[in-house]
Motif scaffolding. Sequence first.
Motif, PDB file in Angstrom:
ATOM      1  N   UNK A   1       0.838  -1.202   0.000  1.00 25.41           N
ATOM      2  CA  UNK A   1       0.000   0.000   0.000  1.00 25.41           C
ATOM      3  C   UNK A   1       0.874   1.254   0.000  1.00 25.41           C
ATOM      4  N   UNK A   2       0.457   2.245  -0.760  1.00 22.96           N
ATOM      5  CA  UNK A   2       1.181   3.516  -0.828  1.00 22.96           C
ATOM      6  C   UNK A   2       0.837   4.380   0.377  1.00 22.96           C
ATOM      7  N   UNK A   3       1.708   5.336   0.661  1.00 21.57           N
ATOM      8  CA  UNK A   3       1.473   6.285   1.752  1.00 21.57           C
ATOM      9  C   UNK A   3       0.267   7.157   1.424  1.00 21.57           C
ATOM     10  N   UNK A   4      -0.456   7.543   2.476  1.00 19.93           N
ATOM     11  CA  UNK A   4      -1.620   8.406   2.316  1.00 19.93           C
ATOM     12  C   UNK A   4      -1.399   9.693   3.100  1.00 19.93           C
ATOM     13  N   UNK A   5      -1.916  10.781   2.571  1.00 20.62           N
ATOM     14  CA  UNK A   5      -1.861  12.052   3.283  1.00 20.62           C
ATOM     15  C   UNK A   5      -0.449  12.453   3.679  1.00 20.62           C
ATOM     16  N   UNK A   6      -0.253  12.682   4.969  1.00 16.07           N
ATOM     17  CA  UNK A   6       1.034  13.150   5.462  1.00 16.07           C
ATOM     18  C   UNK A   6       1.921  12.017   5.968  1.00 16.07           C
ATOM     19  N   UNK A   7       1.528  10.784   5.702  1.00 12.15           N
ATOM     20  CA  UNK A   7       2.348   9.642   6.114  1.00 12.15           C
ATOM     21  C   UNK A   7       3.677   9.642   5.366  1.00 12.15           C
ATOM     22  N   UNK A   8       4.703   9.119   6.021  1.00 13.44           N
ATOM     23  CA  UNK A   8       6.001   8.923   5.386  1.00 13.44           C
ATOM     24  C   UNK A   8       5.926   7.744   4.429  1.00 13.44           C
ATOM     25  N   UNK A   9       6.843   7.683   3.476  1.00 13.89           N
ATOM     26  CA  UNK A   9       6.952   6.530   2.586  1.00 13.89           C
ATOM     27  C   UNK A   9       7.625   5.403   3.363  1.00 13.89           C
ATOM     28  N   UNK A  10       6.901   4.358   3.635  1.00 13.34           N
ATOM     29  CA  UNK A  10       7.452   3.218   4.375  1.00 13.34           C
ATOM     30  C   UNK A  10       8.321   2.372   3.450  1.00 13.34           C
ATOM     31  N   UNK A  11       9.296   1.689   4.044  1.00  8.38           N
ATOM     32  CA  UNK A  11      10.103   0.708   3.324  1.00  8.38           C
ATOM     33  C   UNK A  11      10.792  -0.187   4.329  1.00  8.38           C
ATOM     34  N   UNK A  12      11.277  -1.311   3.848  1.00  2.00           N
ATOM     35  CA  UNK A  12      12.080  -2.214   4.667  1.00  2.00           C
ATOM     36  C   UNK A  12      13.402  -2.411   3.939  1.00  2.00           C
ATOM     37  N   UNK A  13      14.481  -2.476   4.716  1.00  2.00           N
ATOM     38  CA  UNK A  13      15.811  -2.677   4.138  1.00  2.00           C
ATOM     39  C   UNK A  13      16.581  -3.691   4.967  1.00  2.00           C
ATOM     40  N   UNK A  14      17.386  -4.484   4.284  1.00  2.00           N
ATOM     41  CA  UNK A  14      18.337  -5.378   4.937  1.00  2.00           C
ATOM     42  C   UNK A  14      19.702  -4.804   4.610  1.00  2.00           C
ATOM     43  N   UNK A  15      20.449  -4.402   5.644  1.00  2.00           N
ATOM     44  CA  UNK A  15      21.691  -3.656   5.442  1.00  2.00           C
ATOM     45  C   UNK A  15      22.934  -4.459   5.802  1.00  2.00           C
ATOM     46  N   UNK A  16      23.969  -4.225   5.010  1.00  2.00           N
ATOM     47  CA  UNK A  16      25.289  -4.823   5.219  1.00  2.00           C
ATOM     48  C   UNK A  16      26.326  -3.708   5.112  1.00  2.00           C
ATOM     49  N   UNK A  17      27.286  -3.675   6.035  1.00  2.00           N
ATOM     50  CA  UNK A  17      28.372  -2.700   5.981  1.00  2.00           C
ATOM     51  C   UNK A  17      29.645  -3.381   5.513  1.00  2.00           C
ATOM     52  N   UNK A  18      30.449  -2.653   4.751  1.00  5.29           N
ATOM     53  CA  UNK A  18      31.747  -3.198   4.343  1.00  5.29           C
ATOM     54  C   UNK A  18      32.677  -3.314   5.552  1.00  5.29           C
ATOM     55  N   UNK A  19      32.678  -2.299   6.398  1.00  5.21           N
ATOM     56  CA  UNK A  19      33.602  -2.309   7.532  1.00  5.21           C
ATOM     57  C   UNK A  19      32.900  -1.921   8.829  1.00  5.21           C
ATOM     58  N   UNK A  20      31.608  -2.116   8.894  1.00  6.44           N
ATOM     59  CA  UNK A  20      30.860  -1.711  10.079  1.00  6.44           C
ATOM     60  C   UNK A  20      30.135  -2.869  10.718  1.00  6.44           C
ATOM     61  N   UNK A  21      29.251  -2.558  11.638  1.00  9.62           N
ATOM     62  CA  UNK A  21      28.604  -3.591  12.435  1.00  9.62           C
ATOM     63  C   UNK A  21      27.409  -4.293  11.787  1.00  9.62           C
TER      64      UNK A  21
END
Length: 161
Positions: free
Chosen positions: A47-67
């Motif tokens: 579902x897309x954001x409505x009104x003043x809602x933020x654009x939601x998303x999910x991310x899976x993150x990997x760092x080259x040299x971080x945690x």
Amino acid sequence: MRRAGFIVLALLLAAPALASSRLLVARGAWAGFDRGPACEAIAKPLAKAKGRDLEAYVAIAFDRAGPRHGQMFVQMRRPVRPGSSVIATIGDQPFLLVARGASAWSKDAVQEAAMLAAMRTAGGMRVVARDVGGRRMSDRYLLAGAPTAIDAAAAACSRPR
């Protein structure tokens, strides 16, 4: 294929920081990006954001040299009520996330491994929370393409740039 193009375009327009990213792969509802010091697999909810809602998303993150090595991050539509729970249910497995403001993320490496394993076999994911006004927020994500995008992001950040 056409849908993947629209997803990539929407992600690039919705997140200006991604504009300097290198697209690794776009499959199903997911896209993988190499951002230099970090790599991510990203999806938007059904579902897309409505009104003043933020654009939601999910991310899976990997760092080259971080945690971060598979950390799940969720951008919620509205700030989460302090002290309330944010639950990501992957298939039929619920996971309690850490939340602050309009952000939520996985709590540790053990939980991240379990979530990534669940994402490989489940067809969908739902993230549920209460906003500061007590209203229920619920976003559904398709997991088609998630394993490919996650693997591409992990592989890209496993080697020096």
